[in-house]
Write a protein that holds these residues in place. Sequence first.
Motif, PDB file in Angstrom:
ATOM      1  N   LEU A  41       0.839  -1.200   0.000  1.00  0.00           N
ATOM      2  CA  LEU A  41       0.000   0.000   0.000  1.00  0.00           C
ATOM      3  C   LEU A  41       0.872   1.248   0.000  1.00  0.00           C
ATOM      4  N   LEU A  42       1.896   1.191   0.832  1.00  0.00           N
ATOM      5  CA  LEU A  42       2.802   2.320   0.935  1.00  0.00           C
ATOM      6  C   LEU A  42       3.440   2.617  -0.418  1.00  0.00           C
ATOM      7  N   LEU A  43       3.760   1.530  -1.159  1.00  0.00           N
ATOM      8  CA  LEU A  43       4.375   1.719  -2.469  1.00  0.00           C
ATOM      9  C   LEU A  43       3.414   2.406  -3.432  1.00  0.00           C
ATOM     10  N   VAL A  44       2.150   1.996  -3.396  1.00  0.00           N
ATOM     11  CA  VAL A  44       1.157   2.629  -4.278  1.00  0.00           C
ATOM     12  C   VAL A  44       1.081   4.119  -3.978  1.00  0.00           C
ATOM     13  N   ASN A 100      -3.425   3.663   9.155  1.00  0.00           N
ATOM     14  CA  ASN A 100      -2.373   4.173  10.015  1.00  0.00           C
ATOM     15  C   ASN A 100      -0.995   4.024   9.382  1.00  0.00           C
ATOM     16  N   LEU A 101      -0.823   4.650   8.232  1.00  0.00           N
ATOM     17  CA  LEU A 101       0.460   4.572   7.555  1.00  0.00           C
ATOM     18  C   LEU A 101       1.463   5.493   8.237  1.00  0.00           C
ATOM     19  N   ALA A 102       2.739   5.178   8.050  1.00  0.00           N
ATOM     20  CA  ALA A 102       3.756   6.090   8.548  1.00  0.00           C
ATOM     21  C   ALA A 102       3.705   7.365   7.710  1.00  0.00           C
ATOM     22  N   TYR A 121       1.799  12.405   2.987  1.00  0.00           N
ATOM     23  CA  TYR A 121       1.230  11.993   1.701  1.00  0.00           C
ATOM     24  C   TYR A 121      -0.041  12.762   1.379  1.00  0.00           C
ATOM     25  N   ARG A 122      -0.836  12.990   2.424  1.00  0.00           N
ATOM     26  CA  ARG A 122      -2.059  13.759   2.195  1.00  0.00           C
ATOM     27  C   ARG A 122      -1.729  15.117   1.603  1.00  0.00           C
ATOM     28  N   ALA A 123      -0.764  15.775   2.215  1.00  0.00           N
ATOM     29  CA  ALA A 123      -0.385  17.107   1.746  1.00  0.00           C
ATOM     30  C   ALA A 123       0.087  17.031   0.306  1.00  0.00           C
ATOM     31  N   ILE A 124       0.882  16.011  -0.009  1.00  0.00           N
ATOM     32  CA  ILE A 124       1.421  15.909  -1.360  1.00  0.00           C
ATOM     33  C   ILE A 124       0.317  15.669  -2.371  1.00  0.00           C
TER      34      ILE A 124
END
Lengths: 286, 326
Positions: A19-22, B129-131, B136-139
């Motif tokens: 998921l992180l990669l996507v 709950n991603l690191a 990422y949201r901002a990007i």
Amino acid sequence: MARVKKSRVNRSAGGDISLLLVVLLFAFLMVIPMYYAIIQSLKPLDELWIFPPRFWVANPTFKNFQDLFQNLNDSWVPFSRYIFNTLFVSIVGTFGHVIIASMAAYSLSKKRFMGSNFVFSIIVLSLMFTTAVTGIPTFMVMKNMHFIDTYWSIILPAFSSSLGLYLMKQHMEAMVKDAIIEAAKIDGAGEMRIFWTIVMPMVKPAWLTLIVFSFQGLWNATGATYIYSEDLKSLNYAVSQIVSAGIARAGTAAASIVFMMILPIAVFVFSQSSIVETMSSAGIKE
Amino acid sequence: MADTTTKTALSDKEALNHSQTKKIRKNRGLDLTTRRNLMGYWFVLPFIIGLFFIYIPALVEAFRFSMSTIVMEEGTYRLESVGWALYHESLFVDPDFFRGIVESIGSMFLNVVIIIIYALIMATILNRNLAAKGFYRAILFLPVIVATGIVANAENFTITTSGVSDIESGSAAIAGGVFSEFDIELLLMSLNFNDTLTGIVVSAIGNLYSIVTCSGVQLIIFLAGLQSISPAIYESATVEGATWWESFWKITIPMISPLILVNAVYTIVDSFTQYGNQVMDGIYKLISAGDYAIASAQSFVYLAVVGVFIAIVVPIINKFVFYENK
């Protein structure tokens, strides 16, 4: 909130990584132009014109930013005045829009009164029409109301932007239960009290999002059609003038792109980080 | 009936009861709920005032433009009515207008489906709950911030200073403005990216890019929706043995469905009115040429087309929307 659900669900570290990669892939796509703008704004003059363009800076410099502020300071009106204008318009406009749109949304989603459907139809209709064409008639209306060359010519249209109302209405319809409003009424709360202490906290994610949209729009509004006094013009207008000087100011242009993005991004990050748990069903037992 | 009640009450010599009955009779047909509902007018009033004093008059005036020839006079203008002639001209004489509409409809369908699915998936991922999820949201929201920003304005400058409408002002800027490949081209060009390279970069990432960048607003709307869903619902589902996949389809989708409707409407409108849309380009061209009358006529035709689509799509989606209160 969401976190609670996650930890319970069986999933592997592998799924997490994929998921992180996507996300990273899409984030990367988004970041390239931004990264390039930032790099470009830090390049000294000789590096700006190297071919093929480089994606790194050999000798980073703040010269471009210095030029930008120099240019802004040399303008007829003090730089701080432009900043004040834009900040004033953005803050007042955003504040008013969020309150007015939320109140209207509360009424349209939770009350049935004569004409409510009609009002809502007009709002959806106004979402669809191109502002380019209503430009001249809007100017006439503004002129008749003596709003031309005042802050109000930008602030007032922003107050009644339809997208915000539509977003708030759907949110309230979905997230605020009639039962909780009913309970508040039985306990003797007035409409204003219900609105401020029950409905608004429940839809906090919605209006925090609305703040982002509204601030973003107003921060970038030039208002050039309605405002001609130099000391009422917006920061965006002043910066655009510098940028439109052409390729001679390529570095300054990049610097101004970066400069103008800082505050909207800050507002975005602030609003997203304040969306904490909203317990929309707290207080209700079913 | 009520009178008999009153008489009985009187005969019982209950004065208090009498006055109460009278009060109830006075407000007959205007019970508490109705009166509460009437409060709705007060809440919606500021919005209506704005709508009726600023927006509607402008719309009406634009409609008058579309039915007339505009004769410029010193300091003002005069309208000479020509009836529906301009509508006839746009629909049956102008070769580009009708074709443009057909093409816009095609790309609209594609946009709506892809953007909504993409935004929903991304919002779901970002809600986990991603690191560094805030990062990422901002990007992923960046394109929206850039789109209405300085790049767009530098380009519009020629239009605005020539005395035509300020496309980016006020509500327009809030409602519109999504980053397209046209914008990245502008960005690269304004940064003096080499022409050939710009072409290659733009076409390579164009398709993917335009979808990703057009979905910033939708993504944030979905995120706000996901964050409003009570965790208790998920918790009880998990206790009952639901998997993540099941909770997604049985909880997340229904709870967020009202916002799917919002996003569908927003995407339809946005797809029809964004920069780079053929019809819009045509209208902007007409405006900068000073042909306001025909530009207004075309806009009203276009408005009707968009309106028809909204009128078709909204009830269909609404059938699948889950409202907790109904």
